[in-house]
Write an enzyme that holds these catalytic residues in place. Structure first.
Site, PDB file in Angstrom:
ATOM      1  N   GLU A   1      -1.002  -8.669   4.048  1.00  0.00           N
ATOM      2  CA  GLU A   1      -0.643  -8.936   5.453  1.00  0.00           C
ATOM      3  C   GLU A   1      -1.846  -9.299   6.313  1.00  0.00           C
ATOM      4  O   GLU A   1      -1.707  -9.917   7.371  1.00  0.00           O
ATOM      5  CB  GLU A   1       0.070  -7.712   6.059  1.00  0.00           C
ATOM      6  CG  GLU A   1      -0.827  -6.601   6.561  1.00  0.00           C
ATOM      7  CD  GLU A   1      -1.457  -5.745   5.473  1.00  0.00           C
ATOM      8  OE1 GLU A   1      -2.305  -4.882   5.789  1.00  0.00           O
ATOM      9  OE2 GLU A   1      -1.087  -5.923   4.294  1.00  0.00           O
TER      10      GLU A   1
ATOM     11  N   HIS B   1      -3.586  -5.451   0.454  1.00  0.00           N
ATOM     12  CA  HIS B   1      -3.065  -5.745   1.791  1.00  0.00           C
ATOM     13  C   HIS B   1      -2.978  -7.253   2.063  1.00  0.00           C
ATOM     14  O   HIS B   1      -3.834  -7.829   2.733  1.00  0.00           O
ATOM     15  CB  HIS B   1      -3.947  -5.081   2.853  1.00  0.00           C
ATOM     16  CG  HIS B   1      -3.758  -3.610   2.949  1.00  0.00           C
ATOM     17  ND1 HIS B   1      -2.919  -3.020   3.869  1.00  0.00           N
ATOM     18  CD2 HIS B   1      -4.295  -2.599   2.215  1.00  0.00           C
ATOM     19  CE1 HIS B   1      -2.956  -1.703   3.713  1.00  0.00           C
ATOM     20  NE2 HIS B   1      -3.772  -1.427   2.714  1.00  0.00           N
TER      21      HIS B   1
ATOM     22  N   CYS C   1       0.823  -1.206   0.000  1.00  0.00           N
ATOM     23  CA  CYS C   1       0.000   0.000   0.000  1.00  0.00           C
ATOM     24  C   CYS C   1       0.866   1.269   0.000  1.00  0.00           C
ATOM     25  O   CYS C   1       1.412   1.637  -1.020  1.00  0.00           O
ATOM     26  CB  CYS C   1      -0.990  -0.026   1.155  1.00  0.00           C
ATOM     27  SG  CYS C   1      -2.379   1.130   0.920  1.00  0.00           S
TER      28      CYS C   1
END
Length: 269
Positions: A227, A225, A117
């Protein structure tokens, strides 16, 4: 003797926090990023509070990879010769000063680099690219922002498909030419830096993943994202597994070089 942990540097956000008119500066790192490194990449996340650009060479010699995280703040548009379009949005000039230099150092030194990001945008800007400050206001582009009042499970849920460049490593990680990803960004790539190669696009053409051209090791970044609970999504897990593998390879070389230096010092003593 136990081998030291493989270590990944995650630069901190600089933020003022407090209430009742009293705010103090804090250095912050989101748990989800550190946890993805720990669980997904099997590496130890580390921070160097108050690190500055002049310290990058010595600090990079201590770590095996760098992850540039997402953040509520945006890259300051002065770095790509624009004025601030929305003064209400947070900025982080201290982080910019460190990370834009850190990107160049990682590429030059062959340090594994993963951008997410804001980190994705930092790499593009550091290497000469530009950003749309408000993607949702660009004719023909979608609104890539998350529903901010929704529960996190909804904010980070799959939002739109992305299509990979044929034969790219991302296609291998995802197990096919297309997959669904989450979407939580207001800024996005306008002009891709010449040193980067687009690896995936959203349906409106916005770049969602890229690789650093000619990189000697893992050097990839994504606008989405991965993660977020990376262990629950095979595609996201594959990104962190490969990043971790590259970091362990660097660690092996780094430790070998350190052992050789100690041996030479002992011989010369």
């Amino acid at each position: 003797m136990n081998q030291p942990p493989c270590m990944v540097w995650l630069p901190a956000d600089h933020r003022l926090m407090g209430d009742h008119g009293h705010q103090m500066p804090f250095l912050l790192l989101g748990d989800k990023y550190a946890r993805a490194v720990k669980v997904g990449a099997q590496a130890q996340p580390v921070m160097f509070p108050l690190a500055d650009a002049e310290q990058i060479p010595e600090l990079l010699s201590l770590v095996d990879g760098v992850m540039l995280t997402g953040s509520p703040s945006n890259v300051h548009p002065s770095h790509f010769d624009e004025d601030v379009a929305d003064p209400s949005l947070p900025l982080d000039l201290e982080r910019d000063t460190l990370t834009l230099a850190l990107v160049k150092a990682c590429v030059h030194e062959g340090v594994p680099l993963l951008g997410v990001c804001r980190g994705f945008q930092e790499i593009n800007v550091a290497l000469g690219g530009t950003l749309h400050q408000r993607v949702h206001e660009v004719p023909g582009l979608m609104d890539h922002r998350e529903p901010k009042t929704a529960p996190f499970e909804e904010q980070y849920a799959p939002s739109h498909p992305i299509r990979f460049e044929p034969g790219s490593i991302f296609e291998t990680w995802a197990g096919g030419p297309e997959t669904m990803v989450n979407s939580l960004h207001g800024q996005g790539i306008n002009r891709l830096a010449s040193g980067l190669q687009a690896m995936a696009h959203a349906p409106d053409g916005v770049v969602e993943a890229f690789a650093v051209k000619g990189a000697r090791t893992f050097a990839y970044a994504v606008q989405f994202h991965p993660e977020w609970r990376c262990w629950e999504t095979p595609f996201y897990a594959a990104i962190f597994e490969e990043f971790g593998r590259a970091c362990r390879s660097r660690q092996s070389l780094r430790l070998q070089a350190a052992d050789l230096a100690r041996s030479r010092a002992t011989i010369g003593a």
